[in-house]
Design an enzyme around this catalytic site. Structure first.
Site, PDB file in Angstrom:
ATOM      1  N   GLY A  32      22.381  -7.489  21.312  1.00 55.90           N
ATOM      2  CA  GLY A  32      22.977  -6.189  21.032  1.00 55.90           C
ATOM      3  C   GLY A  32      24.474  -6.146  21.229  1.00 55.90           C
ATOM      4  O   GLY A  32      25.120  -5.178  20.836  1.00 55.90           O
ATOM      5  N   CYS A 241       2.345   5.766  -2.323  1.00 53.99           N
ATOM      6  CA  CYS A 241       3.145   5.211  -3.417  1.00 53.99           C
ATOM      7  C   CYS A 241       2.453   5.471  -4.744  1.00 53.99           C
ATOM      8  O   CYS A 241       1.245   5.264  -4.893  1.00 53.99           O
ATOM      9  CB  CYS A 241       3.323   3.712  -3.202  1.00 53.99           C
ATOM     10  SG  CYS A 241       4.007   2.845  -4.617  1.00 53.99           S
ATOM     11  N   CYS A 244       1.261   1.744  -6.205  1.00 55.48           N
ATOM     12  CA  CYS A 244       0.290   0.872  -5.531  1.00 55.48           C
ATOM     13  C   CYS A 244      -0.578   1.630  -4.533  1.00 55.48           C
ATOM     14  O   CYS A 244      -1.453   1.040  -3.913  1.00 55.48           O
ATOM     15  CB  CYS A 244       0.995  -0.301  -4.842  1.00 55.48           C
ATOM     16  SG  CYS A 244       1.866   0.146  -3.339  1.00 55.48           S
ATOM     17  N   CYS A 266       7.147   2.670  -3.555  1.00 61.73           N
ATOM     18  CA  CYS A 266       7.567   1.791  -2.467  1.00 61.73           C
ATOM     19  C   CYS A 266       9.023   1.396  -2.667  1.00 61.73           C
ATOM     20  O   CYS A 266       9.422   1.016  -3.767  1.00 61.73           O
ATOM     21  CB  CYS A 266       6.763   0.495  -2.481  1.00 61.73           C
ATOM     22  SG  CYS A 266       5.088   0.663  -1.921  1.00 61.73           S
ATOM     23  N   CYS A 272       5.088  -3.829  -3.029  1.00 63.71           N
ATOM     24  CA  CYS A 272       4.411  -3.030  -4.050  1.00 63.71           C
ATOM     25  C   CYS A 272       3.731  -3.947  -5.080  1.00 63.71           C
ATOM     26  O   CYS A 272       2.570  -3.764  -5.421  1.00 63.71           O
ATOM     27  CB  CYS A 272       5.435  -2.118  -4.728  1.00 63.71           C
ATOM     28  SG  CYS A 272       4.704  -0.730  -5.600  1.00 63.71           S
TER      29      CYS A 272
END
Lengths: 292, 258
Positions: A32, A241, A244, A266, A272
């Site tokens: 970080g 979606c 899909c 998606c 997808c």
């Protein structure tokens, strides 16, 4: 060899790669923490992923398989041109399939498919400093990181709730890494924040213009900041979606016509396509095939 | 009340190269006591305040603070992390220009709440309740809690700055010309407010001002500075009613009587 100038493998010269690798190692050692590095000019404008490209170029080997995504998609300008760039200067294998890739350079998304040990996710970062819009002085933000003074980060979230009634930050949602440094996860939607937590893959972040590299090593605690009475929540979508039928994925809105028609699909195109190949179908898939 | 001094200042001097900022200042400040530092521009008031509040390092001399654990600590020998923590919990600093002490682009509520969040408060409802309570105490309408200080008048900004500093119940507050740049009626309200708060909370305060009326209203004790040195100190009423040094007599006699 002819007399024409040639590129080193993966464009950057070996000394530069060495310098960037040292920065990456330091970043991994201090999860970080933003490590300054001598960012180079790349043959693309700032904002196109010069940081991510330099990180990828430094860790890329001839046997690697590269995937590049832009907002989850493999076929948008940024993704296509960076993929073509590495095909040309490193002659590496490329793929659009998350599973097959060893290095995935990404802009603004984490793939839906769970990343596994050995994979490396490289983020393109525009502004690495999470405190930047609250504290303009770099000397001060560095001191705040050093002394772990992160009260200001909550001031931002407080402002969100005061104005909107809930935490309205939806992307670049600040996280605390391994209980120490507060980090900007780059402009990924907060939907992806939980995927960073205890990820099996190594995550590297490169900011070319700001000349910073930071990292989240595998199996690291990544906690999104919040308030006790306003806990962190990810976005949820009403419908699956349209192509899909996937639920629990991040969806993009696509405008279909000028009469208000729209669909939600998606944002991760590979995910997808994979699902459709497996026989999953959303309510607009039949539609689309009929039109074709 | 504890009889030990809160702040012990011993022979503090500050030189800017060969120029004198302030020299050989010594005094003790007790809990609940308000000390005014007066003098003309360039007399070293602000330099002294900066040395006391660790914004500047004194060239020589020692400033010791009575920590909550009962120990005296030399401020110059504290680590930066500890010093900054002290500054945002046990101390307050009210600037002459509120824009320096406030975050102008975040709401009044967040300005007051920032110190709470900095010491680890993570409950939005509690932070907001405390913030609105404090706004009320400094006479800012609670309906202004989500407004930015940019939309506030000078007097409101100054009151907001005071609320922001007092929210963590500090024991010592430094004020640098808190009424500078305010018109007289707003000054009067602010002084009234500060006097009430100092009394209610038992705060110790060090107030730098060139305005003797402010010193008269707020302080128990005062120090008169000239050319970097303290030339006279004592109880406020004594110094103002019976000034001994020629310079203090000049200062007192130059107040306009209306």
């Amino acid at each position: 060899m002819n007399d024409l100038a040639t590129y080193n493998f993966a464009y950057l010269d070996e000394q530069t790669k060495r310098m960037i690798r040292r920065a990456i190692l330091k970043a991994i050692a201090i999860p970080g923490y933003q490590v300054p590095f001598a960012s180079r000019e790349m043959p693309m404008p700032y904002g196109w992923g010069t940081g991510g490209v330099q990180v990828t170029a430094s860790i890329l080997g001839p046997k690697d398989v590269l995937k590049v995504i832009d907002q989850g998609a493999d076929d948008t300008t940024n993704a296509v041109s960076i993929r073509a760039f590495f095909q040309k200067v490193a002659n590496v294998a490329v793929t659009t399939r998350t599973k097959e890739a060893t290095i995935i350079q990404t802009r603004h998304r984490i793939p839906e498919e769970k990343l596994t040990e050995g994979q490396i996710l490289v983020y393109q970062v525009p502004i690495p400093e999470p405190l930047r819009f609250l504290e303009p002085r770099e000397t001060e933000t560095r001191k705040m990181h050093a002394l772990e003074e992160y009260g200001l980060m909550h001031v931002k979230l407080y402002e969100d709730i005061a104005r909107n009634g809930h935490i309205a930050t939806t992307y670049a949602y600040p996280v605390k890494v391994e209980g120490r440094y507060v980090m900007d996860p780059s402009p990924t939607p907060k939907f992806d924040n939980p995927k960073m937590h205890m990820s099996e893959a190594l995550q590297l972040f490169g900011a070319g213009r700001e000349k910073r590299i930071y990292a989240v090593p595998p199996y690291t605690d990544v906690v999104s900041l919040d308030f006790d009475d306003h806990p962190f929540e990810i976005q949820s979508f009403d419908k699956p979606c349209a192509l899909c039928g996937a639920e629990d994925v991040y969806l993009d809105e696509v405008i279909l016509d000028d009469k208000g028609g729209r669909m939600f699909v998606c944002s991760d195109t590979d995910h997808c396509e994979d699902r459709r190949a497996c026989g999953h179908a959303g309510h607009m898939l039949a539609h689309q095939e009929a039109a074709e | 009340m504890s009889t030990l001094p809160l702040l012990k200042v011993n022979d503090v001097s500050k030189f800017y190269g060969s120029r004198i900022g302030c020299r050989n200042v010594s005094f003790e400040l007790y809990p609940g006591e308000v000390l005014a530092i007066v003098g003309e521009s360039g007399s070293g008031k602000t330099t002294l305040l900066s040395c006391l509040s660790t914004r500047l390092m004194p060239t020589s001399g020692i400033v010791e603070y009575h920590m909550r654990d009962g120990q005296y600590r030399d401020l110059a020998r504290m680590g930066e992390a500890e010093r900054r923590f002290l500054m945002r919990t046990d101390w307050g600093f009210v600037h002459q220009n509120p824009a320096e002490g406030l975050r102008m682009t975040v709401s009044a509520g967040a300005n007051v709440g920032e110190r709470l969040m900095a010491v680890g408060d993570r409950h939005y409802g509690n932070i907001r309740a405390t913030a609105s309570d404090w706004l009320e105490r400094v006479e800012i309408g609670v309906d202004r809690i989500d407004d930015q200080p940019r939309a506030f008048s000078g007097g409101m900004r100054q009151r907001l700055q005071i609320a922001r500093n007092l929210v963590t119940s500090p024991r010592l507050v430094f004020m640098d010309e808190p009424t500078g740049g305010l018109d007289v009626s707003v000054q009067a309200r602010l002084l009234d407010l500060v006097r009430g708060l100092v009394h209610d909370l038992g705060l110790a305060a060090i107030i730098v001002t060139h305005d003797l009326a402010v010193a008269r209203l707020l302080s128990h004790r005062m120090m008169v500075m000239k050319d970097g040195a303290v030339i006279e100190q004592g109880l406020t009423d004594r110094v103002l009613d019976d000034p001994r040094e020629p310079y203090t007599q000049l200062l007192v006699s130059s107040i306009l009587q209306v």
